[in-house]
Design a protein around this motif. Structure first.
Motif, PDB file in Angstrom:
ATOM      1  N   ARG A   1      -2.900 -14.115   5.859  1.00 27.24           N
ATOM      2  CA  ARG A   1      -1.801 -15.063   6.068  1.00 27.24           C
ATOM      3  C   ARG A   1      -0.537 -14.637   5.330  1.00 27.24           C
ATOM      4  O   ARG A   1       0.512 -15.244   5.496  1.00 27.24           O
ATOM      5  CB  ARG A   1      -2.225 -16.464   5.610  1.00 27.24           C
ATOM      6  N   GLU A   2      -0.659 -13.603   4.499  1.00 30.26           N
ATOM      7  CA  GLU A   2       0.474 -13.166   3.684  1.00 30.26           C
ATOM      8  C   GLU A   2       1.261 -12.058   4.393  1.00 30.26           C
ATOM      9  O   GLU A   2       0.714 -10.983   4.657  1.00 30.26           O
ATOM     10  CB  GLU A   2      -0.011 -12.650   2.319  1.00 30.26           C
ATOM     11  N   PRO A   3       2.528 -12.304   4.695  1.00 29.41           N
ATOM     12  CA  PRO A   3       3.310 -11.307   5.441  1.00 29.41           C
ATOM     13  C   PRO A   3       3.561 -10.020   4.663  1.00 29.41           C
ATOM     14  O   PRO A   3       3.853  -8.983   5.274  1.00 29.41           O
ATOM     15  CB  PRO A   3       4.633 -12.041   5.717  1.00 29.41           C
ATOM     16  N   GLU A   4       3.439 -10.074   3.333  1.00 34.45           N
ATOM     17  CA  GLU A   4       3.732  -8.892   2.516  1.00 34.45           C
ATOM     18  C   GLU A   4       2.484  -8.062   2.209  1.00 34.45           C
ATOM     19  O   GLU A   4       2.567  -7.044   1.517  1.00 34.45           O
ATOM     20  CB  GLU A   4       4.398  -9.313   1.201  1.00 34.45           C
ATOM     21  N   ILE A   5       1.324  -8.510   2.693  1.00 35.18           N
ATOM     22  CA  ILE A   5       0.062  -7.828   2.385  1.00 35.18           C
ATOM     23  C   ILE A   5      -0.659  -7.431   3.665  1.00 35.18           C
ATOM     24  O   ILE A   5      -0.726  -8.198   4.619  1.00 35.18           O
ATOM     25  CB  ILE A   5      -0.835  -8.736   1.515  1.00 35.18           C
ATOM     26  N   ASP A   6      -1.203  -6.227   3.670  1.00 33.30           N
ATOM     27  CA  ASP A   6      -1.950  -5.712   4.815  1.00 33.30           C
ATOM     28  C   ASP A   6      -3.329  -5.261   4.342  1.00 33.30           C
ATOM     29  O   ASP A   6      -3.446  -4.319   3.555  1.00 33.30           O
ATOM     30  CB  ASP A   6      -1.189  -4.539   5.436  1.00 33.30           C
ATOM     31  N   VAL A   7      -4.383  -5.970   4.760  1.00 35.05           N
ATOM     32  CA  VAL A   7      -5.748  -5.568   4.426  1.00 35.05           C
ATOM     33  C   VAL A   7      -6.135  -4.421   5.362  1.00 35.05           C
ATOM     34  O   VAL A   7      -6.348  -4.630   6.561  1.00 35.05           O
ATOM     35  CB  VAL A   7      -6.739  -6.743   4.565  1.00 35.05           C
ATOM     36  N   VAL A   8      -6.212  -3.217   4.816  1.00 35.25           N
ATOM     37  CA  VAL A   8      -6.410  -2.030   5.663  1.00 35.25           C
ATOM     38  C   VAL A   8      -7.881  -1.668   5.853  1.00 35.25           C
ATOM     39  O   VAL A   8      -8.225  -0.939   6.790  1.00 35.25           O
ATOM     40  CB  VAL A   8      -5.653  -0.807   5.083  1.00 35.25           C
ATOM     41  N   ALA A   9      -8.771  -2.175   4.966  1.00 30.42           N
ATOM     42  CA  ALA A   9     -10.193  -1.852   5.098  1.00 30.42           C
ATOM     43  C   ALA A   9     -11.003  -2.718   4.139  1.00 30.42           C
ATOM     44  O   ALA A   9     -10.464  -3.333   3.218  1.00 30.42           O
ATOM     45  CB  ALA A   9     -10.447  -0.373   4.802  1.00 30.42           C
ATOM     46  N   THR A  10     -12.321  -2.728   4.360  1.00 30.21           N
ATOM     47  CA  THR A  10     -13.245  -3.427   3.462  1.00 30.21           C
ATOM     48  C   THR A  10     -14.449  -2.527   3.190  1.00 30.21           C
ATOM     49  O   THR A  10     -14.698  -1.560   3.919  1.00 30.21           O
ATOM     50  CB  THR A  10     -13.735  -4.762   4.067  1.00 30.21           C
ATOM     51  N   ALA A  11     -15.196  -2.865   2.150  1.00 26.88           N
ATOM     52  CA  ALA A  11     -16.433  -2.146   1.832  1.00 26.88           C
ATOM     53  C   ALA A  11     -17.393  -3.124   1.172  1.00 26.88           C
ATOM     54  O   ALA A  11     -16.975  -4.150   0.624  1.00 26.88           O
ATOM     55  CB  ALA A  11     -16.146  -0.969   0.906  1.00 26.88           C
TER      56      ALA A  11
END
Length: 212
Positions: free
Chosen positions: A26-36
């Motif tokens: 929901r944060e426009p300044e953050i991009d979750v690029v992957a998970t582990a």
């Protein structure tokens, strides 16, 4: 902020992982690029995506967060690791600091505080949530190694504030000195102590009773 902060989330509980992703997406300044889901996966994912910040769970199977953070810091020294945990005891916190993480927060932290933490470490400062700060700075800390202290009183004051996660701008305001003077003190401290990062400065302060 022109570019988004690229984040990798590491946690072995799928529900927790999805919850964190939902918060941050929901944060426009953050991009979750992957998970582990474990430390081994985390190392592979971080190497392939090269994120700005890693949210790292402490307790995981195969390889825990502290071990994987140590590996990442050796191979990618500029990576910023924020440790996520259910524990706020001092032993855990010290292990996290020694591994090279630049922040420590409890999983129950609010979405607003989590975003603040990510932005803080992205900008080069350390971050500890309020309860962790209380755990760290409300106890007497016995120096691990007795050394003669090479720092001036002003440098000690700057180091204490660095250990508490204050930025150079904030330190300048608190000590009523210029930003440039604070940066000079920080460089002098690093030179005198042969340290190279904010996390190492904070660790030295904690181990030598200069954190409160």
């Amino acid at each position: 902020m022109d570019e988004k902060i690229r984040v990798v989330i590491v946690d072995d509980h799928q529900v927790v992982l999805e919850g964190f992703m939902a918060r941050l997406e929901r944060e426009p300044e953050i991009d979750v690029v992957a998970t582990a889901s474990n430390g081994v996966e985390a190392i592979e994912v971080v190497k392939s995506t090269l994120p700005d910040v890693v949210l790292m769970d402490v307790s995981m199977p195969i390889m825990n967060g502290i071990e994987s953070t140590q590996v990442l810091k050796e191979e990618l020294p500029n990576i910023r690791v924020l440790m996520l945990t259910m524990h706020d005891n001092r032993e855990y916190i010290m292990k996290v600091m020694q591994a090279g993480a630049v922040g420590y927060m409890l999983k129950e932290i609010s979405a607003e505080k989590m975003v603040q933490a990510i932005k803080t470490v992205y900008q080069g400062s350390t971050y500890f949530c309020e309860s962790v700060t209380q755990t760290l700075f409300s106890q007497e800390i016995t120096p691990v190694v007795a050394k003669s202290n090479p720092l001036s009183r002003r440098e000690e004051s700057v180091l204490r504030l660095v250990a508490q996660g204050c930025s150079s701008k904030k330190i300048a305001q608190m000590l009523d000195i210029s930003y440039r003077t604070v940066e000079t003190h920080r460089q002098n401290i690093k030179h005198k102590l042969d340290l190279h990062s904010t996390a190492e400065l904070a660790k030295y302060a904690l181990e030598n009773g200069l954190s409160s």
